[in-house]
Design an enzyme around this catalytic site. Sequence first.
Site, PDB file in Angstrom:
ATOM      1  N   ARG A  40      48.934  40.034  29.693  1.00  0.00           N
ATOM      2  CA  ARG A  40      48.900  38.615  30.079  1.00  0.00           C
ATOM      3  C   ARG A  40      47.566  38.266  30.731  1.00  0.00           C
ATOM      4  O   ARG A  40      47.007  37.202  30.518  1.00  0.00           O
ATOM      5  CB  ARG A  40      50.082  38.322  31.007  1.00  0.00           C
ATOM      6  N   ASP A  98      51.549  47.330  31.672  1.00  0.00           N
ATOM      7  CA  ASP A  98      51.029  46.984  30.340  1.00  0.00           C
ATOM      8  C   ASP A  98      51.202  45.499  30.034  1.00  0.00           C
ATOM      9  O   ASP A  98      50.288  44.837  29.531  1.00  0.00           O
ATOM     10  CB  ASP A  98      51.634  47.883  29.255  1.00  0.00           C
ATOM     11  N   GLY A  99      52.371  44.966  30.387  1.00  0.00           N
ATOM     12  CA  GLY A  99      52.585  43.535  30.118  1.00  0.00           C
ATOM     13  C   GLY A  99      51.706  42.663  30.982  1.00  0.00           C
ATOM     14  O   GLY A  99      51.125  41.670  30.534  1.00  0.00           O
ATOM     15  N   ASN A 107      47.951  48.117  24.975  1.00  0.00           N
ATOM     16  CA  ASN A 107      48.565  49.098  24.075  1.00  0.00           C
ATOM     17  C   ASN A 107      48.193  50.526  24.456  1.00  0.00           C
ATOM     18  O   ASN A 107      49.030  51.439  24.390  1.00  0.00           O
ATOM     19  CB  ASN A 107      48.159  48.827  22.624  1.00  0.00           C
ATOM     20  N   VAL A 108      46.964  50.704  24.890  1.00  0.00           N
ATOM     21  CA  VAL A 108      46.525  52.033  25.339  1.00  0.00           C
ATOM     22  C   VAL A 108      47.330  52.445  26.566  1.00  0.00           C
ATOM     23  O   VAL A 108      47.806  53.580  26.675  1.00  0.00           O
ATOM     24  CB  VAL A 108      45.012  52.029  25.649  1.00  0.00           C
ATOM     25  N   ASP A 131      59.288  52.690  25.041  1.00  0.00           N
ATOM     26  CA  ASP A 131      60.311  52.866  26.084  1.00  0.00           C
ATOM     27  C   ASP A 131      61.465  53.713  25.576  1.00  0.00           C
ATOM     28  O   ASP A 131      62.012  54.554  26.280  1.00  0.00           O
ATOM     29  CB  ASP A 131      60.833  51.507  26.559  1.00  0.00           C
TER      30      ASP A 131
HETATM   31  C1  LIG Z   1      65.315  64.354  37.109  1.00  0.00           C
HETATM   32  C2  LIG Z   1      64.255  64.938  36.279  1.00  0.00           C
HETATM   33  C3  LIG Z   1      63.911  64.080  35.061  1.00  0.00           C
HETATM   34  C4  LIG Z   1      62.806  63.103  35.379  1.00  0.00           C
HETATM   35  C5  LIG Z   1      63.366  61.705  35.499  1.00  0.00           C
HETATM   36  C6  LIG Z   1      62.810  61.010  36.691  1.00  0.00           C
HETATM   37  C7  LIG Z   1      63.047  59.532  36.593  1.00  0.00           C
HETATM   38  C8  LIG Z   1      61.976  58.760  37.311  1.00  0.00           C
HETATM   39  C9  LIG Z   1      62.495  58.225  38.572  1.00  0.00           C
HETATM   40  C10 LIG Z   1      62.313  56.960  38.872  1.00  0.00           C
HETATM   41  C11 LIG Z   1      61.596  56.072  37.932  1.00  0.00           C
HETATM   42  C12 LIG Z   1      61.310  54.775  38.629  1.00  0.00           C
HETATM   43  C13 LIG Z   1      60.308  53.995  37.826  1.00  0.00           C
HETATM   44  C14 LIG Z   1      61.013  52.935  37.061  1.00  0.00           C
HETATM   45  C15 LIG Z   1      60.047  52.202  36.145  1.00  0.00           C
HETATM   46  C16 LIG Z   1      60.840  51.240  35.384  1.00  0.00           C
HETATM   47  C17 LIG Z   1      60.019  50.679  34.275  1.00  0.00           C
HETATM   48  C18 LIG Z   1      60.835  49.616  33.632  1.00  0.00           C
HETATM   49  O1  LIG Z   1      62.008  49.746  33.397  1.00  0.00           O
HETATM   50  O2  LIG Z   1      60.192  48.502  33.395  1.00  0.00           O
HETATM   51  C19 LIG Z   1      61.075  47.491  32.923  1.00  0.00           C
HETATM   52  C20 LIG Z   1      60.407  46.232  33.375  1.00  0.00           C
HETATM   53  C21 LIG Z   1      59.194  46.070  32.553  1.00  0.00           C
HETATM   54  O3  LIG Z   1      59.741  45.480  31.401  1.00  0.00           O
HETATM   55  P1  LIG Z   1      58.808  45.021  30.202  1.00  0.00           P
HETATM   56  O4  LIG Z   1      58.055  46.185  29.669  1.00  0.00           O
HETATM   57  O5  LIG Z   1      59.677  44.224  29.292  1.00  0.00           O
HETATM   58  O6  LIG Z   1      57.804  43.997  30.912  1.00  0.00           O
HETATM   59  P2  LIG Z   1      56.282  43.713  30.627  1.00  0.00           P
HETATM   60  O7  LIG Z   1      55.753  43.019  31.852  1.00  0.00           O
HETATM   61  O8  LIG Z   1      55.569  44.933  30.163  1.00  0.00           O
HETATM   62  O9  LIG Z   1      56.313  42.586  29.485  1.00  0.00           O
HETATM   63  C22 LIG Z   1      56.529  42.956  28.159  1.00  0.00           C
HETATM   64  C23 LIG Z   1      55.713  41.959  27.352  1.00  0.00           C
HETATM   65  O10 LIG Z   1      54.329  42.175  27.631  1.00  0.00           O
HETATM   66  C24 LIG Z   1      53.587  42.093  26.436  1.00  0.00           C
HETATM   67  N1  LIG Z   1      52.978  43.384  26.103  1.00  0.00           N
HETATM   68  C25 LIG Z   1      53.466  44.527  26.642  1.00  0.00           C
HETATM   69  C26 LIG Z   1      52.875  45.728  26.316  1.00  0.00           C
HETATM   70  C27 LIG Z   1      51.787  45.745  25.407  1.00  0.00           C
HETATM   71  N2  LIG Z   1      51.197  46.909  25.073  1.00  0.00           N
HETATM   72  N3  LIG Z   1      51.322  44.590  24.877  1.00  0.00           N
HETATM   73  C28 LIG Z   1      51.896  43.398  25.200  1.00  0.00           C
HETATM   74  O11 LIG Z   1      51.493  42.317  24.689  1.00  0.00           O
HETATM   75  C29 LIG Z   1      54.552  41.639  25.357  1.00  0.00           C
HETATM   76  O12 LIG Z   1      54.579  40.236  25.310  1.00  0.00           O
HETATM   77  C30 LIG Z   1      55.873  42.170  25.885  1.00  0.00           C
HETATM   78  O13 LIG Z   1      56.992  41.418  25.410  1.00  0.00           O
HETATM   79  O14 LIG Z   1      60.193  46.319  34.729  1.00  0.00           O
HETATM   80  C31 LIG Z   1      61.351  45.982  35.395  1.00  0.00           C
HETATM   81  O15 LIG Z   1      62.291  45.517  34.860  1.00  0.00           O
HETATM   82  C32 LIG Z   1      61.429  46.214  36.849  1.00  0.00           C
HETATM   83  C33 LIG Z   1      60.455  47.255  37.263  1.00  0.00           C
HETATM   84  C34 LIG Z   1      61.197  48.299  38.023  1.00  0.00           C
HETATM   85  C35 LIG Z   1      60.212  49.129  38.795  1.00  0.00           C
HETATM   86  C36 LIG Z   1      60.966  50.100  39.679  1.00  0.00           C
HETATM   87  C37 LIG Z   1      60.033  50.696  40.682  1.00  0.00           C
HETATM   88  C38 LIG Z   1      60.777  51.694  41.534  1.00  0.00           C
HETATM   89  C39 LIG Z   1      59.816  52.279  42.538  1.00  0.00           C
HETATM   90  C40 LIG Z   1      59.830  53.559  42.802  1.00  0.00           C
HETATM   91  C41 LIG Z   1      60.751  54.488  42.095  1.00  0.00           C
HETATM   92  C42 LIG Z   1      61.813  55.029  43.057  1.00  0.00           C
HETATM   93  C43 LIG Z   1      62.697  55.984  42.305  1.00  0.00           C
HETATM   94  C44 LIG Z   1      63.303  56.969  43.249  1.00  0.00           C
HETATM   95  C45 LIG Z   1      63.120  58.307  42.687  1.00  0.00           C
HETATM   96  C46 LIG Z   1      61.716  58.511  42.349  1.00  0.00           C
HETATM   97  C47 LIG Z   1      60.903  58.790  43.618  1.00  0.00           C
HETATM   98  C48 LIG Z   1      59.574  59.382  43.288  1.00  0.00           C
HETATM   99  O1  LIP Z   2      66.395  47.300  29.822  1.00  0.00           O
HETATM  100  P1  LIP Z   2      66.639  47.682  28.404  1.00  0.00           P
HETATM  101  O2  LIP Z   2      67.169  46.555  27.581  1.00  0.00           O
HETATM  102  O3  LIP Z   2      67.408  48.958  28.235  1.00  0.00           O
HETATM  103  O4  LIP Z   2      65.190  48.009  27.772  1.00  0.00           O
HETATM  104  C1  LIP Z   2      64.177  47.051  27.911  1.00  0.00           C
HETATM  105  C2  LIP Z   2      63.891  46.481  26.558  1.00  0.00           C
HETATM  106  O5  LIP Z   2      65.021  45.723  26.181  1.00  0.00           O
HETATM  107  C3  LIP Z   2      62.656  45.589  26.603  1.00  0.00           C
HETATM  108  O6  LIP Z   2      62.358  45.176  25.301  1.00  0.00           O
HETATM  109  C4  LIP Z   2      61.470  46.364  27.163  1.00  0.00           C
HETATM  110  O7  LIP Z   2      60.327  45.572  27.161  1.00  0.00           O
HETATM  111  C5  LIP Z   2      61.810  46.814  28.556  1.00  0.00           C
HETATM  112  O8  LIP Z   2      60.721  47.487  29.130  1.00  0.00           O
HETATM  113  C6  LIP Z   2      63.009  47.752  28.520  1.00  0.00           C
HETATM  114  O9  LIP Z   2      62.678  48.855  27.709  1.00  0.00           O
HETATM  115 MG    MG Z   3      58.932  47.893  28.356  1.00  0.00          MG
HETATM  116 MG    MG Z   4      56.025  46.857  29.615  1.00  0.00          MG
END
Ligand SMILES: CCCCCCCC/C=C\CCCCCCCC(=O)OC[C@H](COP(=O)(O)OP(=O)(O)OC[C@H]1O[C@@H](n2ccc(N)nc2=O)[C@H](O)[C@@H]1O)OC(=O)CCCCCCC/C=C\CCCCCCCC
Ligand code: LIP
Ligand code: MG
Ligand code: MG
Length: 214
Positions: free
Chosen positions: A77, A72-73, A32-33, A94
């Site tokens: 886990r 975080d997830g 959570n942190v 998010d």
């Molecule tokens: C233009 C100026 C404005 C600035 C904008 C710039 C945008 C940034 C550019 C790029 C960003 C790229 C990063 C993308 C990150 C994406 C993160 C994301 O979407 O994650 C979604 C999932 C994770 O999903 P979820 O959170 O559901 O999974 P968890 O594993 O966390 O499980 C949730 C369960 O866990 C438990 N839990 C969670 C939290 C908690 N506190 N307690 C808990 O118990 C609970 O059971 C929950 O149900 O991830 C994905 O889907 C896929 C990951 C995608 C990663 C992309 C990486 C890309 C790499 C580099 C970026 C290149 C971008 C190019 C441009 C940037 C270059 C620098």
């Molecule tokens: O992909 P999406 O449905 O817009 O948004 C997702 C949520 O549905 C999911 O609950 C969360 O854990 C993911 O990190 C992401 O925020």
């Molecule tokens: Mg999430």
């Molecule tokens: Mg997460």
Amino acid sequence: MAKIFSVTIKSATVRLFDPLIRALLRLGVTANVVTVIGTLGVGVGALGFATRGHLVAAVVIVTLSALTDVVDGALARAQRKPGRFGALLDSTMDRVADGMVFASLAYLYRDETPTLVAVLICLVAGQVVSYVKARAEGLGLDANVGLVERAERLISIGVGGLLTAAGVGWGLPAALWLLAAGSIFTVGQRMVQAARSDRQQLADQRAAGRQGPA
Ligand SMILES: CCCCCCCC/C=C\CCCCCCCC(=O)OC[C@H](COP(=O)(O)OP(=O)(O)OC[C@H]1O[C@@H](n2ccc(N)nc2=O)[C@H](O)[C@@H]1O)OC(=O)CCCCCCC/C=C\CCCCCCCC
Ligand SMILES: O=P([O-])([O-])O[C@@H]1[C@@H](O)[C@H](O)[C@@H](O)[C@H](O)[C@@H]1O
Ligand SMILES: [Mg+2]
Ligand SMILES: [Mg+2]
């Protein structure tokens, strides 16, 4: 396609962050942190840098901060604490993070009405994409599909932001219009999937009713 992308990248991202996750485990830092700090980091990058046109810094800071959404997830886990409140916090933060990204872009393009319209469509449609899935799941339906989910949403803005920072002025506006269209399409995909899920469940219930009690 989006699902395959996310799962593949997600597992690779978790492996990349494995040393960090082990360190956080040793320090006793809770998931959570990490969720909250990651969201604050997105706010710093978007509101502190993107609003001032410092796009490269914004993209890097938001990227590193947003990646905590994968960490975080995995940490939860690893601590054997994945829970319902954590899931709520994860998803809620998010929405806040995405809201800050598009609020910063709305400010950045406040004097360019066409691009501002695209930003506002992305802001609303992006939130609705996630809401449809959450509401459907709350009703016991499936809507876990979509071309443009959160990862694709952020990456498209990141690539557009880097293009504009590199002098391609239309880069970020083009990314925003493509994202706006993709987000609206994704809302449709999720609504259709939820309707299919509903119909399938009704059909299964009727079939079970015809068979009578076992
Ligand atoms: C233009 C100026 C404005 C600035 C904008 C710039 C945008 C940034 C550019 C790029 C960003 C790229 C990063 C993308 C990150 C994406 C993160 C994301 O979407 O994650 C979604 C999932 C994770 O999903 P979820 O959170 O559901 O999974 P968890 O594993 O966390 O499980 C949730 C369960 O866990 C438990 N839990 C969670 C939290 C908690 N506190 N307690 C808990 O118990 C609970 O059971 C929950 O149900 O991830 C994905 O889907 C896929 C990951 C995608 C990663 C992309 C990486 C890309 C790499 C580099 C970026 C290149 C971008 C190019 C441009 C940037 C270059 C620098
Ligand atoms: O992909 P999406 O449905 O817009 O948004 C997702 C949520 O549905 C999911 O609950 C969360 O854990 C993911 O990190 C992401 O925020
Ligand atoms: Mg999430
Ligand atoms: Mg997460």
